[in-house]
Every structure is written in C-alpha cells, then in structure tokens.
Motif scaffolding. Sequence first.
Motif, PDB file in Angstrom:
ATOM      1  N   HIS A   1      -4.764   7.853  -0.732  1.00 52.11           N
ATOM      2  CA  HIS A   1      -3.882   8.137   0.399  1.00 52.11           C
ATOM      3  C   HIS A   1      -4.632   7.991   1.721  1.00 52.11           C
ATOM      4  O   HIS A   1      -4.077   7.497   2.702  1.00 52.11           O
ATOM      5  CB  HIS A   1      -3.301   9.551   0.278  1.00 52.11           C
ATOM      6  N   PHE A   2      -5.889   8.408   1.730  1.00 51.20           N
ATOM      7  CA  PHE A   2      -6.675   8.257   2.955  1.00 51.20           C
ATOM      8  C   PHE A   2      -6.850   6.772   3.288  1.00 51.20           C
ATOM      9  O   PHE A   2      -6.690   6.355   4.440  1.00 51.20           O
ATOM     10  CB  PHE A   2      -8.053   8.926   2.811  1.00 51.20           C
TER      11      PHE A   2
ATOM     12  N   ALA B   1     -13.182  -2.818   1.068  1.00 51.91           N
ATOM     13  CA  ALA B   1     -14.181  -2.256   0.134  1.00 51.91           C
ATOM     14  C   ALA B   1     -13.691  -0.920  -0.419  1.00 51.91           C
ATOM     15  O   ALA B   1     -13.901  -0.607  -1.595  1.00 51.91           O
ATOM     16  CB  ALA B   1     -15.516  -2.078   0.854  1.00 51.91           C
ATOM     17  N   HIS B   2     -13.030  -0.147   0.429  1.00 55.66           N
ATOM     18  CA  HIS B   2     -12.462   1.137  -0.031  1.00 55.66           C
ATOM     19  C   HIS B   2     -11.338   0.901  -1.037  1.00 55.66           C
ATOM     20  O   HIS B   2     -11.202   1.639  -2.007  1.00 55.66           O
ATOM     21  CB  HIS B   2     -11.944   1.939   1.161  1.00 55.66           C
ATOM     22  N   VAL B   3     -10.513  -0.101  -0.768  1.00 60.27           N
ATOM     23  CA  VAL B   3      -9.426  -0.423  -1.712  1.00 60.27           C
ATOM     24  C   VAL B   3     -10.034  -0.816  -3.056  1.00 60.27           C
ATOM     25  O   VAL B   3      -9.589  -0.353  -4.119  1.00 60.27           O
ATOM     26  CB  VAL B   3      -8.522  -1.561  -1.160  1.00 60.27           C
TER      27      VAL B   3
ATOM     28  N   LEU C   1       0.830  -1.217   0.000  1.00 63.33           N
ATOM     29  CA  LEU C   1       0.000   0.000   0.000  1.00 63.33           C
ATOM     30  C   LEU C   1       0.862   1.263   0.000  1.00 63.33           C
ATOM     31  O   LEU C   1       0.533   2.240  -0.679  1.00 63.33           O
ATOM     32  CB  LEU C   1      -0.952   0.000   1.198  1.00 63.33           C
ATOM     33  N   ILE C   2       1.958   1.252   0.746  1.00 63.36           N
ATOM     34  CA  ILE C   2       2.841   2.437   0.752  1.00 63.36           C
ATOM     35  C   ILE C   2       3.415   2.636  -0.664  1.00 63.36           C
ATOM     36  O   ILE C   2       3.445   3.755  -1.183  1.00 63.36           O
ATOM     37  CB  ILE C   2       3.962   2.289   1.808  1.00 63.36           C
TER      38      ILE C   2
ATOM     39  N   GLY D   1      -3.113  -2.545  -5.645  1.00 67.35           N
ATOM     40  CA  GLY D   1      -4.434  -2.680  -5.010  1.00 67.35           C
ATOM     41  C   GLY D   1      -4.984  -4.084  -5.173  1.00 67.35           C
ATOM     42  O   GLY D   1      -5.530  -4.663  -4.219  1.00 67.35           O
ATOM     43  N   VAL D   2      -4.818  -4.639  -6.361  1.00 72.36           N
ATOM     44  CA  VAL D   2      -5.332  -5.992  -6.637  1.00 72.36           C
ATOM     45  C   VAL D   2      -4.584  -7.027  -5.798  1.00 72.36           C
ATOM     46  O   VAL D   2      -5.198  -7.937  -5.214  1.00 72.36           O
ATOM     47  CB  VAL D   2      -5.225  -6.315  -8.152  1.00 72.36           C
TER      48      VAL D   2
END
Lengths: 291, 69
Positions: free
Chosen positions: A275-276, A235-237, A69-70, A102-103
Amino acid sequence: MEIPYTVTARPDTGLWNAKVGIWLFLASEVMLFGGLFSAYVFLRLDADPGAWPHGLLNVPVGTMNTAILIASSVTVVMAWASLKMRKFRAYWWYMLVTILCGVIFLAVKLVYEWPQKFDHFGAFIKKDKLEKYEKYLGNHHLAEKGLAPRTEVSGHLHNKEALHDESVKEYEIAMDPVNADPTNPAMDRPHFLYVPPTDKIATIEKEDVEYANMFLPKHSAYFASYFTITGLHGAHVLGGVIVFTYLWLPVGTKLYKRNPEHLANRVEVAGLFWHFVDLVWIFVFPLFYLL
Amino acid sequence: MSLKGFHIVFITLSTVLALGAGAWCLWIDSMHGTPAFRVGAIGSFVAALGLISYGIWFYRKMKRLRIIT
C-alpha cells in the motif's frame, strides 16, 4: 527459544513484532521518497521558463498503470481478509492476481515506457546558433505568441555513431513533430501522448550543439529525477512481487497449515508495504505525468 | 494502523487523485479543445464514483466481519 509476539499482540502495546518493524521501515521510506519529491519540486521551480519538459510522458499508459496498482491494493486486502476468514483457496487466487498486477506494471515500465526514452535523442543548440536552426525551432512564431523559446531538436538519432565518434561532425535526427512542423499551433502545447518521430531529417552540426544525448538520466535534471524516482519505485514494486510470490508458493501453504494467523500477519505486513508503494505512485503519477 | 485502516486511507487518496485527474482533463480540454480529454474526464469521474462505492462497501464489510486488528 521461542520468539514472543510473532502471532499475538503484546498486551501493553497491542502490536505484534512485525507490525512495529514495518511501520518503522515505512517511516524511513517516507523520508527517502519525501526527499526525492522535494528535490524534484525545487529543481522544477528553479528551471528556466520552457526548459522543463511538460507533457512528454504518455498519460493513458500512466493511467493504466495507476489503475493496475490500485486494483492490486484491493486484491492484496482481499487476500488478507480471505486468510482471516480461513478461506485459503480465495487467498491463493487474490494473491496470484496481486502478483500479476505487479508484474504487468513492471513490464509496462521496462518493456514500453523506458526503452522508448532510451531510443530518443535531443540536441540543445547553442544560444548564438538558434537562428541557424529557426526552421526546426520556430522561435519567431513562439515569440509572437509570447511563449518560451525552444532550444532543443529532438527525435530518433539516425547516425548513433555520432555520439561517440569524433570524426562524425553532424547529428542526423528524424525529428519529432514539434521540430518537423514547429510553427503549427498544435505544437505550441504539450501532447501528453506518445507522438512518434517523423521521417523528416534534420542535420545538426556538432559544433553548434551545447549538449546532446539520448533521453537518459544524464540528459537533463528532468530525466535524472524521472529515472531516479520511477526506478526506485519500480525496485520497490519488484521487492513486493518477490515477497508476495514467496508467500504464495508452497512455503505459504505449509505456514497456513501450521498456523494460519501467522501467515495472515505476514500477508498484512507485506500488504502494508504494498500500500505504501502504491501510495508513492499516487504522488508520482500527477507530478510527472500531469503537471 | 492496520491494513484495513491503511487501505481506507489509500482508497480515499485514490479517489482524490481520480477527481483531480478528471478536473485536469477538463482543464486541458477547455484550453486545447481535445475531445480525448473529455472522455478522460468522464472516465476519471466514473472511476472516482467507483472508488467511493467500493470504499463504503469495504468499510461496511470489514465492520460486519469484525476483521479489525
């Protein structure tokens, strides 16, 4: 009618429409996740000593997901900067890497981390029956060391029909090492790694069990919090990946040809959301995996 | 706040996380004597150094390119 301030900033505020919109949205998201994190902290503080699982999650896997993620935050900024410099090819590649990150994050969650829990079982023994299962719990050994007692026998459930079939009177569990060898001092501490169940089988009578279930949200407050927060985060990702994919597809190319600054603004807004989402994970990781 | 500003905040917090994770690994190692956590501590501190270097590089580059919105 043309909508004003979609590309250029409004002179008096210095902001364009979507930027105001995304920050208002992120403010509501802060309240949503803030409430959930607060609930987790208070549930944990209120739990009986030893009742809250610790060291159950796989730290190396969580660390890998954190690094992914970073890295994706870096690539999304690079994608945006490339658009600002009118380097569309570089934008395309950076965006592709962001989508892949992300995947991969979601795949690790959905294919590895969650199914491992869905396949795990735990039976909480009634207080007056703890002595009967002392060989699996090792509470005398724990009492000598001044540690909190164990009440759960966990592992892989062999006879899954026992969950629903009332005629089956026992649970047959291929025990986790902590129950298979409960007096081993190495079992007194959390592992922070995935430790597979042993082939040692425990037979637990249903009438001796207070409560039993797979490691699902209804298993305990811990798993309810874990699946709610990581599920909502996931879900956000997924939402971010969908938006990035849309901007990466030919739709983005067309918009770039028509007005490159408009695409740059859209990527910036999506990047702020991303980023959030990554920032939420920066709190999830230590809270669930380490502490 | 622009994406650039948020990115710098994010990298700063990621650096704090990496330093915290390194300290956590050292703490676990001191309690349980598990060499894997010593490796984890080194990895976390190296990651923190990498994030600091990247943060400085990013800030300078953005300043030079004047990508400020």
